[in-house]
Design a protein around this motif. Structure first.
Motif, mmCIF file in Angstrom:
data_model
loop_
_atom_site.group_PDB
_atom_site.id
_atom_site.type_symbol
_atom_site.label_atom_id
_atom_site.label_comp_id
_atom_site.label_asym_id
_atom_site.label_seq_id
_atom_site.Cartn_x
_atom_site.Cartn_y
_atom_site.Cartn_z
ATOM 1 N N CYS A 1 -52.874 4.422 -12.875
ATOM 2 C CA CYS A 1 -54.312 2.948 -12.520
ATOM 3 C C CYS A 1 -53.521 1.965 -11.065
ATOM 4 O O CYS A 1 -55.001 2.526 -10.754
ATOM 5 N N VAL A 2 -52.766 2.032 -11.029
ATOM 6 C CA VAL A 2 -52.594 1.739 -9.861
ATOM 7 C C VAL A 2 -52.869 2.551 -8.590
ATOM 8 O O VAL A 2 -53.033 2.175 -7.853
ATOM 9 N N THR A 3 -52.086 3.349 -9.255
ATOM 10 C CA THR A 3 -52.272 4.690 -8.124
ATOM 11 C C THR A 3 -53.538 5.037 -7.540
ATOM 12 O O THR A 3 -53.817 5.300 -5.838
ATOM 13 N N VAL A 4 -54.594 5.773 -8.542
ATOM 14 C CA VAL A 4 -55.780 5.853 -8.009
ATOM 15 C C VAL A 4 -56.900 4.671 -7.508
ATOM 16 O O VAL A 4 -57.411 5.264 -7.210
ATOM 17 N N CYS A 5 -56.560 2.816 -7.917
ATOM 18 C CA CYS A 5 -57.424 2.133 -7.416
ATOM 19 C C CYS A 5 -57.465 2.569 -6.272
ATOM 20 O O CYS A 5 -56.737 2.172 -5.231
ATOM 21 N N PRO A 6 -58.956 2.257 -5.237
ATOM 22 C CA PRO A 6 -58.894 2.775 -4.087
ATOM 23 C C PRO A 6 -59.201 1.698 -4.168
ATOM 24 O O PRO A 6 -59.364 1.183 -1.910
ATOM 25 N N VAL A 7 -59.290 0.013 -4.256
ATOM 26 C CA VAL A 7 -58.928 -1.173 -2.918
ATOM 27 C C VAL A 7 -58.393 -1.973 -3.592
ATOM 28 O O VAL A 7 -58.513 -3.263 -3.050
ATOM 29 N N ASP A 8 -57.162 -1.446 -4.223
ATOM 30 C CA ASP A 8 -56.057 -2.269 -4.236
ATOM 31 C C ASP A 8 -56.481 -3.742 -5.186
ATOM 32 O O ASP A 8 -55.620 -4.654 -5.289
ATOM 33 N N ALA A 9 -56.958 -3.426 -6.312
ATOM 34 C CA ALA A 9 -57.531 -4.109 -7.530
ATOM 35 C C ALA A 9 -56.502 -4.362 -8.040
ATOM 36 O O ALA A 9 -56.520 -5.452 -9.190
ATOM 37 N N THR A 10 -56.165 -3.255 -9.124
ATOM 38 C CA THR A 10 -55.033 -3.371 -9.931
ATOM 39 C C THR A 10 -53.995 -3.446 -9.409
ATOM 40 O O THR A 10 -53.273 -2.211 -8.140
ATOM 41 N N PHE A 11 -52.824 -4.257 -9.126
ATOM 42 C CA PHE A 11 -51.481 -4.191 -9.335
ATOM 43 C C PHE A 11 -50.060 -4.399 -9.793
ATOM 44 O O PHE A 11 -50.643 -4.568 -10.961
ATOM 45 N N LYS A 12 -49.434 -3.706 -9.552
ATOM 46 C CA LYS A 12 -47.898 -3.672 -10.276
ATOM 47 C C LYS A 12 -47.429 -5.502 -9.856
ATOM 48 O O LYS A 12 -46.499 -4.529 -8.425
ATOM 49 N N ARG A 13 -46.403 -6.221 -10.347
ATOM 50 C CA ARG A 13 -45.778 -7.249 -9.742
ATOM 51 C C ARG A 13 -44.252 -6.755 -10.516
ATOM 52 O O ARG A 13 -44.004 -5.889 -11.199
ATOM 53 N N LYS A 14 -43.605 -7.548 -9.762
ATOM 54 C CA LYS A 14 -42.544 -7.669 -9.946
ATOM 55 C C LYS A 14 -41.577 -7.416 -10.899
ATOM 56 O O LYS A 14 -40.382 -7.284 -12.545
ATOM 57 N N ASP A 15 -42.129 -8.460 -11.676
ATOM 58 C CA ASP A 15 -41.943 -9.408 -13.882
ATOM 59 C C ASP A 15 -42.503 -8.225 -14.183
ATOM 60 O O ASP A 15 -41.740 -8.478 -15.283
ATOM 61 N N GLY A 16 -43.048 -7.405 -13.425
ATOM 62 C CA GLY A 16 -43.257 -5.883 -14.880
ATOM 63 C C GLY A 16 -45.134 -5.885 -15.100
ATOM 64 O O GLY A 16 -45.575 -5.133 -15.720
ATOM 65 N N LEU A 17 -45.849 -6.594 -14.238
ATOM 66 C CA LEU A 17 -47.286 -6.854 -15.593
ATOM 67 C C LEU A 17 -48.139 -6.065 -14.511
ATOM 68 O O LEU A 17 -47.542 -6.031 -13.356
ATOM 69 N N VAL A 18 -49.200 -5.860 -15.156
ATOM 70 C CA VAL A 18 -50.086 -4.382 -13.958
ATOM 71 C C VAL A 18 -51.215 -5.798 -14.291
ATOM 72 O O VAL A 18 -51.495 -6.131 -15.635
#
Length: 323
Positions: free
Chosen positions: A151-168
């Motif tokens: 999901c993070v890979t395909v988001c065109p506006v960087d709305a979905t992101f992955k945190r270092k603590d594991g949460l998306v």
């Protein structure tokens, strides 16, 4: 040369397609892009070419003047520090299928504290049965908070992101409603807000004027954006368990820190590695390489017999059960 390469990559990531993506995602995407992103208007070609990929995977070359930039607020870095997450933590969840009775207290609590209702529930419970001759069981599903999230890979506006603590997480202020993330997610755990949510729960007045943050729970859903389970980061920050964990009357959900090798279901704290080893823990569709942060324990040695619904919980029917 390395610095120039990084600058060019940053420049590319801070840009969006003016017409190509908007046309592909439909009228909703066009309106959201127009309202959220400030386009640069150029009367003449800049002569600088950029290579972009369309939604069908075709590489095209366009003049840089035809691309608009995302205008960041002055407090951009401060605003998006939530994207880093909690340092030196790796949050995981374990779901024990042997304990689930379809009480749906987990779903009720999640809905209440996130102001969501009906089919837009972030947590769903499904009746599962591999074959007609095998025993059925109940299976709760949440966002898997993958370490390699499609999901993070395909988001065109960087709305979905992955945190270092594991949460998306999802930044609904950046989400344009294209639903690429929903198409990319192999677990189908995301929901789309087609209309203004019917908030059946009374809003906490402290939330009404609260500044929006992707990690601040208890904020109403936004029409035209995507939602999903967030692992309740507002709870985790206060060293509290997610609402689904504490609400479950049967101890189905365990939550904890993989680095500490401990998880807790509100009643007991156990070693994550030992629990997974002794109970033959597994992850859904692990072969896809998404590396989910949610583990399942198989429905063996059940505490109760399978029931197709419990009378005392008819108020909270499973979403896949006909009315």
């Amino acid at each position: 040369m390395g610095d120039n390469s990084k600058k060019e990559r940053r420049k590319f990531l801070d840009k969006g397609l003016k017409l190509g993506i908007a046309a592909a995602i439909g009228g909703l995407g066009i309106s959201k892009i127009t309202s959220k992103l400030n386009a640069k208007t150029n009367d003449h070609s800049s002569g600088e070419k950029m290579e972009l990929m369309t939604v069908d995977g075709t590489l095209i070359e366009v003049d840089s003047s035809e691309v608009m930039e995302v205008q960041h607020a002055e407090d951009h870095d401060q605003k998006y520090n939530v994207r880093e997450g909690m340092p030196n933590r790796k949050f995981v969840m374990v779901i024990d299928l042997a304990k689930c009775k379809n009480a749906l207290k987990c779903q009720q609590s999640c809905n209440k504290h996130h102001y969501i209702t009906g089919d837009n529930a972030w947590l769903k419970v499904y009746k599962m049965q591999e074959e007609k001759d095998t025993a059925p069981y109940w299976m709760p599903t949440t966002c898997m908070h993958c370490d390699q999230p499609a999901c993070v890979t395909v988001c065109p506006v960087d709305a979905t992101f992955k945190r270092k603590d594991g949460l998306v997480l999802i930044d609904n202020e950046r989400c344009i409603g294209c639903r690429f993330c929903m198409a990319a997610c192999p677990y189908s755990t995301r929901v789309f807000n087609w209309s203004e949510p019917n908030q059946e729960y009374t809003l906490n007045m402290d939330m009404v004027n609260h500044q929006y943050s992707p990690e601040h729970g208890g904020m109403p859903s936004v029409k035209g954006t995507v939602d999903k389970c967030d692992f309740c980061p507002h709870q985790v920050q206060n060293n509290e368990l997610p609402h689904c964990v504490t609400a479950c009357p049967n101890g189905v959900f365990y939550f904890g820190d993989k680095y500490e090798d401990t998880v807790n279901n509100g009643e007991e704290t156990v070693r994550l590695s030992k629990l997974l080893e002794e109970k033959a823990g597994y992850r859904l569709m692990d072969s896809l390489g998404t590396e989910p942060s949610v583990y399942y324990l198989p429905p063996v040695d059940r505490l109760v017999d399978f029931e197709d619904g419990l009378e005392e919980y008819t108020e909270f029917k499973s979403v896949d059960k006909p009315e």
